[in-house]
Design a protein around this motif. Structure first.
Motif, PDB file in Angstrom:
ATOM      1  N   ILE A  94       0.846  -1.199   0.000  1.00 55.78           N
ATOM      2  CA  ILE A  94       0.000   0.000   0.000  1.00 55.78           C
ATOM      3  C   ILE A  94       0.880   1.246   0.000  1.00 55.78           C
ATOM      4  O   ILE A  94       1.851   1.337   0.764  1.00 55.78           O
ATOM      5  CB  ILE A  94      -0.931  -0.001   1.226  1.00 55.78           C
ATOM      6  CG1 ILE A  94      -2.030  -1.053   1.055  1.00 55.78           C
ATOM      7  CG2 ILE A  94      -1.555   1.370   1.455  1.00 55.78           C
ATOM      8  CD1 ILE A  94      -2.980  -1.143   2.223  1.00 55.78           C
ATOM      9  N   LEU A  95       0.556   2.211  -0.864  1.00 60.54           N
ATOM     10  CA  LEU A  95       1.330   3.442  -1.011  1.00 60.54           C
ATOM     11  C   LEU A  95       2.803   3.123  -1.282  1.00 60.54           C
ATOM     12  O   LEU A  95       3.699   3.752  -0.741  1.00 60.54           O
ATOM     13  CB  LEU A  95       1.172   4.353   0.210  1.00 60.54           C
ATOM     14  CG  LEU A  95      -0.257   4.828   0.502  1.00 60.54           C
ATOM     15  CD1 LEU A  95      -0.293   5.785   1.688  1.00 60.54           C
ATOM     16  CD2 LEU A  95      -0.896   5.490  -0.710  1.00 60.54           C
ATOM     17  N   TYR A 155      -5.633  -1.819   5.693  1.00 58.96           N
ATOM     18  CA  TYR A 155      -6.812  -1.995   4.836  1.00 58.96           C
ATOM     19  C   TYR A 155      -7.638  -3.119   5.450  1.00 58.96           C
ATOM     20  O   TYR A 155      -7.124  -4.218   5.688  1.00 58.96           O
ATOM     21  CB  TYR A 155      -6.315  -2.344   3.437  1.00 58.96           C
ATOM     22  CG  TYR A 155      -7.309  -2.871   2.440  1.00 58.96           C
ATOM     23  CD1 TYR A 155      -8.250  -2.031   1.856  1.00 58.96           C
ATOM     24  CD2 TYR A 155      -7.260  -4.200   2.041  1.00 58.96           C
ATOM     25  CE1 TYR A 155      -9.137  -2.509   0.898  1.00 58.96           C
ATOM     26  CE2 TYR A 155      -8.138  -4.693   1.078  1.00 58.96           C
ATOM     27  CZ  TYR A 155      -9.075  -3.845   0.520  1.00 58.96           C
ATOM     28  OH  TYR A 155      -9.936  -4.321  -0.442  1.00 58.96           O
ATOM     29  N   LYS A 176     -10.222   3.618   0.352  1.00 59.18           N
ATOM     30  CA  LYS A 176     -10.290   5.068   0.528  1.00 59.18           C
ATOM     31  C   LYS A 176     -10.344   5.424   2.011  1.00 59.18           C
ATOM     32  O   LYS A 176      -9.729   6.412   2.450  1.00 59.18           O
ATOM     33  CB  LYS A 176     -11.501   5.639  -0.202  1.00 59.18           C
ATOM     34  CG  LYS A 176     -11.501   7.166  -0.204  1.00 59.18           C
ATOM     35  CD  LYS A 176     -12.600   7.740  -1.077  1.00 59.18           C
ATOM     36  CE  LYS A 176     -12.535   9.267  -1.082  1.00 59.18           C
ATOM     37  NZ  LYS A 176     -13.595   9.873  -1.905  1.00 59.18           N
ATOM     38  N   THR A 178      -8.946   3.766   4.376  1.00 59.40           N
ATOM     39  CA  THR A 178      -7.573   3.586   4.866  1.00 59.40           C
ATOM     40  C   THR A 178      -6.706   4.778   4.478  1.00 59.40           C
ATOM     41  O   THR A 178      -5.941   5.300   5.300  1.00 59.40           O
ATOM     42  CB  THR A 178      -6.976   2.286   4.285  1.00 59.40           C
ATOM     43  OG1 THR A 178      -7.826   1.194   4.598  1.00 59.40           O
ATOM     44  CG2 THR A 178      -5.588   2.024   4.867  1.00 59.40           C
ATOM     45  N   ILE A 179      -6.823   5.207   3.226  1.00 61.23           N
ATOM     46  CA  ILE A 179      -6.051   6.363   2.758  1.00 61.23           C
ATOM     47  C   ILE A 179      -6.427   7.607   3.555  1.00 61.23           C
ATOM     48  O   ILE A 179      -5.558   8.413   3.933  1.00 61.23           O
ATOM     49  CB  ILE A 179      -6.277   6.581   1.249  1.00 61.23           C
ATOM     50  CG1 ILE A 179      -5.683   5.414   0.456  1.00 61.23           C
ATOM     51  CG2 ILE A 179      -5.661   7.897   0.786  1.00 61.23           C
ATOM     52  CD1 ILE A 179      -6.065   5.402  -1.019  1.00 61.23           C
ATOM     53  N   ASN A 180      -7.718   7.773   3.844  1.00 58.11           N
ATOM     54  CA  ASN A 180      -8.169   8.929   4.636  1.00 58.11           C
ATOM     55  C   ASN A 180      -7.519   8.951   6.019  1.00 58.11           C
ATOM     56  O   ASN A 180      -7.079  10.005   6.497  1.00 58.11           O
ATOM     57  CB  ASN A 180      -9.696   8.913   4.786  1.00 58.11           C
ATOM     58  CG  ASN A 180     -10.417   9.243   3.496  1.00 58.11           C
ATOM     59  OD1 ASN A 180      -9.820   9.754   2.551  1.00 58.11           O
ATOM     60  ND2 ASN A 180     -11.702   8.939   3.442  1.00 58.11           N
ATOM     61  N   TYR A 196      -3.148  14.026  -1.727  1.00 61.90           N
ATOM     62  CA  TYR A 196      -4.269  13.134  -1.401  1.00 61.90           C
ATOM     63  C   TYR A 196      -5.119  12.865  -2.642  1.00 61.90           C
ATOM     64  O   TYR A 196      -5.467  11.711  -2.927  1.00 61.90           O
ATOM     65  CB  TYR A 196      -5.114  13.754  -0.288  1.00 61.90           C
ATOM     66  CG  TYR A 196      -6.430  13.054  -0.062  1.00 61.90           C
ATOM     67  CD1 TYR A 196      -6.503  11.871   0.673  1.00 61.90           C
ATOM     68  CD2 TYR A 196      -7.618  13.568  -0.602  1.00 61.90           C
ATOM     69  CE1 TYR A 196      -7.713  11.220   0.866  1.00 61.90           C
ATOM     70  CE2 TYR A 196      -8.830  12.919  -0.410  1.00 61.90           C
ATOM     71  CZ  TYR A 196      -8.871  11.752   0.328  1.00 61.90           C
ATOM     72  OH  TYR A 196     -10.073  11.106   0.514  1.00 61.90           O
ATOM     73  N   VAL A 199      -3.368  10.420  -5.036  1.00 63.86           N
ATOM     74  CA  VAL A 199      -3.370   9.033  -4.557  1.00 63.86           C
ATOM     75  C   VAL A 199      -4.754   8.404  -4.717  1.00 63.86           C
ATOM     76  O   VAL A 199      -4.879   7.270  -5.199  1.00 63.86           O
ATOM     77  CB  VAL A 199      -2.902   8.965  -3.086  1.00 63.86           C
ATOM     78  CG1 VAL A 199      -3.157   7.583  -2.496  1.00 63.86           C
ATOM     79  CG2 VAL A 199      -1.421   9.305  -2.976  1.00 63.86           C
ATOM     80  N   VAL A 200      -5.792   9.134  -4.336  1.00 61.71           N
ATOM     81  CA  VAL A 200      -7.148   8.600  -4.452  1.00 61.71           C
ATOM     82  C   VAL A 200      -7.529   8.377  -5.912  1.00 61.71           C
ATOM     83  O   VAL A 200      -8.140   7.352  -6.264  1.00 61.71           O
ATOM     84  CB  VAL A 200      -8.161   9.543  -3.757  1.00 61.71           C
ATOM     85  CG1 VAL A 200      -9.593   9.127  -4.084  1.00 61.71           C
ATOM     86  CG2 VAL A 200      -7.951   9.512  -2.250  1.00 61.71           C
ATOM     87  N   MET A 203      -5.853   5.286  -7.102  1.00 60.21           N
ATOM     88  CA  MET A 203      -6.525   4.119  -6.518  1.00 60.21           C
ATOM     89  C   MET A 203      -7.829   3.824  -7.259  1.00 60.21           C
ATOM     90  O   MET A 203      -8.149   2.676  -7.542  1.00 60.21           O
ATOM     91  CB  MET A 203      -6.779   4.369  -5.030  1.00 60.21           C
ATOM     92  CG  MET A 203      -7.343   3.167  -4.267  1.00 60.21           C
ATOM     93  SD  MET A 203      -9.147   3.058  -4.333  1.00 60.21           S
ATOM     94  CE  MET A 203      -9.603   4.505  -3.378  1.00 60.21           C
ATOM     95  N   TYR A 508       5.086   8.629   1.196  1.00 61.58           N
ATOM     96  CA  TYR A 508       4.157   9.757   1.163  1.00 61.58           C
ATOM     97  C   TYR A 508       4.196  10.576   2.442  1.00 61.58           C
ATOM     98  O   TYR A 508       3.859  11.767   2.442  1.00 61.58           O
ATOM     99  CB  TYR A 508       2.742   9.256   0.854  1.00 61.58           C
ATOM    100  CG  TYR A 508       2.632   8.828  -0.580  1.00 61.58           C
ATOM    101  CD1 TYR A 508       2.346   9.741  -1.584  1.00 61.58           C
ATOM    102  CD2 TYR A 508       2.894   7.510  -0.948  1.00 61.58           C
ATOM    103  CE1 TYR A 508       2.295   9.360  -2.911  1.00 61.58           C
ATOM    104  CE2 TYR A 508       2.841   7.117  -2.281  1.00 61.58           C
ATOM    105  CZ  TYR A 508       2.553   8.045  -3.252  1.00 61.58           C
ATOM    106  OH  TYR A 508       2.513   7.671  -4.568  1.00 61.58           O
TER     107      TYR A 508
END
Length: 538
Positions: A94-95, A155, A176, A178-180, A196, A199-200, A203, A508
């Motif tokens: 992830i990332l 996640y 999303k 998880t990213i948040n 942000y 990345v979104v 994804m 990131y």
């Protein structure tokens, strides 16, 4: 950015011996890490045949959905013409996963540039994405910093099936979320919103873990022309058909020599990194995106969990007709890499160096030669905030990694304790204890049996003294919270969970602080392939 080198004590015996050029390791590796090795390996590859035109087309078809930069197109043309490659790889985290994924790619790119100049021919950087890996628990999370401590952000989608990263669909709503959480932990900077959104958006375009990883990696390195291939990409699997058959034909001998080599490695004091077994086929059977490890038993290739049992001829037929139903493990992946790619050198971390050390004779079984192994760069990123704290405390990055700062923190905490308050509580403790003893003697004389109740009552009061003591300690620490927090910040940033930063955080976190040119600027620094540890000051 500023670059500095420092020498760290190497805890990995094999890596230390490898850098020293130890003769003891000659039996485990084909080449010593030296300029002459690259010339020798380049000559060896000139006598080998690779279908680089087809390989170039396969990589092009894999990378096209992510966008082909002019530099990537140029490198694909060079590959089609037979150019050699420097290879490194990683799982689809992830990332991009931990920072060392980026460090590997940087090493691959810099080494390709260096050897292009030294050999007078085009050498290309290539990143092998281990999308066939099925241990999603290794790649479904990252760490951030919350309240001065490392915080795992995972996640939440789970599956009981051993599906590959390249066949596991992303639940975009959960990803999303998880990213948040991750970006909330990062904190707001002038770069946050744009970062942000990027990345979104990437994804949202991605179907699987591997797609998401490849898109982000391509964004970082497209201008350097980094080529990428997913091990589980079906056209690549079909390209591997003949090579799977070669592995199956020599399967028993490969397992035999790897077990023997690992035993020799263990006898030399370097352990058993893969715990090889003579019955392991070192291949997975893939069904509906799920991997099942095969073993040889009674002249068959079997996996009881999947309820599959193949004769050698049946497995060869699978390799011929549907090679996408086969997958490599830690033993056969390097062999497959050597058969499919004109590898000048392989870039790996300490763990990879260890398992490659068991494989030299397996290469020989297939009439192949192990490539040059190059350890990846090791980096620690130091932000301005951390730099200021280090200067104030008169500490170095080395002091943090070797535990000196933690020792100073403990000394400071001991120095601020209210010893007088502790003595007064201890005095109360003794008084109460003595009074209860006096009460117990009196009750015994009166033949009143209340020992259990008296003991319970006494323990309650003593616990309250312990509670009072702990609250006093908390208040003392709160008075000095700023200093203690500073110690925590440098430990968490530089050596989180007593581990190197590059194994914990994703890039990131630093792009959010430094800006979108973070990776681009890293590539401009004057790195050299060395056993020293690099400090990058932002």
């Amino acid at each position: 950015m500023e670059l500095e080198q420092m020498s760290l004590p190497v805890n990995n015996k094999l890596l230390s011996a490898y850098w020293s050029g130890s003769e003891k390791l000659h039996t485990f590796f084909e080449y010593k890490l030296h300029d002459t090795a690259f010339h020798k390996r380049a000559q060896y590859l000139k006598n080998m045949h690779y279908n680089t035109n087809e390989l170039s087309n396969i990589i092009r078809s894999f990378m096209e959905p992510f966008g082909l930069s002019p530099k990537v197109n140029e490198h694909l043309s060079h590959l089609a013409d037979g150019a050699k490659v420097i290879v490194g790889g990683q799982q689809a985290g992830i990332l991009t996963g931990p920072l060392y994924s980026i460090h590997k790619a940087i090493t691959v790119i810099l080494l390709a540039k260096e050897q292009s100049e030294k050999l007078g021919e085009k050498i290309l950087p290539l990143f092998w994405i281990a999308g066939e890996d099925h241990d999603l628990e290794e790649i479904n999370h990252t760490y951030t910093i919350v309240a001065g401590e490392p915080k795992k952000r995972a996640y939440s989608e789970r599956t009981v099936r051993k599906t590959m990263a390249s066949t596991t669909d992303l639940n975009k709503a959960e990803m999303k979320k998880t990213i948040n959480k991750i970006f909330k932990d990062f904190g707001e900077t002038k770069y946050s919103n744009e970062l942000y959104q990027f990345v979104v958006n990437e994804m949202d375009k991605s179907a699987t873990f591997t797609d998401f990883f490849a898109r982000l990696m391509n964004a970082f390195f497209k201008d350097e022309g980094l080529l990428m291939i997913d091990a589980a990409f079906i056209p690549f699997r079909k390209y591997e058909s003949t090579f799977f058959k070669n592995i199956i034909e020599h399967n028993e001998k490969i397992a035999e020599v790897v077990v023997a080599k690992e035993q020799l490695l263990n006898d030399s004091g370097y352990g058993t990194p893969i715990e090889a077994n003579v019955n392991n086929a070192n291949l997975f059977y893939v069904r509906d995106g799920e991997r099942f490890l095969l073993e040889r038993r009674n002249n068959h290739f079997v996996n009881d969990q999947a309820n599959v049992k193949f004769t050698k001829e049946e497995l060869l037929n699978i390799a011929e007709q549907t090679p996408e139903n086969l997958s490599n493990n830690v033993v056969t992946r390097p062999l497959m890499q050597e058969m499919t790619l004109p590898v000048l050198a392989f870039v790996g971390g300490p763990g990879e160096l260890a398992y490659w050390a068991t494989l030299k004779d397996a290469f020989s079984v297939l009439n192949l030669q192990m490539p040059i192994i190059v350890p990846r760069l090791n980096l620690t990123i130091v932000t301005r905030q951390v730099e200021q704290i280090l200067a104030e405390k008169q500490l170095s990055v080395l002091d943090v990694i070797t535990g000196k700062s933690d020792h100073l923190k403990r000394q400071f905490i001991e120095s601020i304790q209210d010893e007088e308050a502790k003595k007064k509580i201890d005095k109360l403790y003794k008084i109460i204890d003595a009074q209860y003893e006096d009460l117990e003697r009196h009750l015994i004389e009166q033949q009143i049996d209340l020992k259990q109740i008296v003991d319970k009552n006494k323990n309650y009061h003593l616990q309250q003294f312990d509670y009072l003591k702990s609250k006093i300690e908390q208040q003392v620490l709160l008075k000095h919270d700023n200093i203690i927090r500073q110690f925590n910040i440098i430990a968490t940033e530089i050596f989180p969970n007593n581990n190197y930063q590059e194994r914990v955080y994703n890039p990131y976190q630093y792009i959010n602080v430094y800006g979108p040119t973070f990776v681009e600027d890293l590539l401009k620094l004057p790195f050299a392939i060395t056993n020293n540890h690099y400090i990058v000051r932002l």
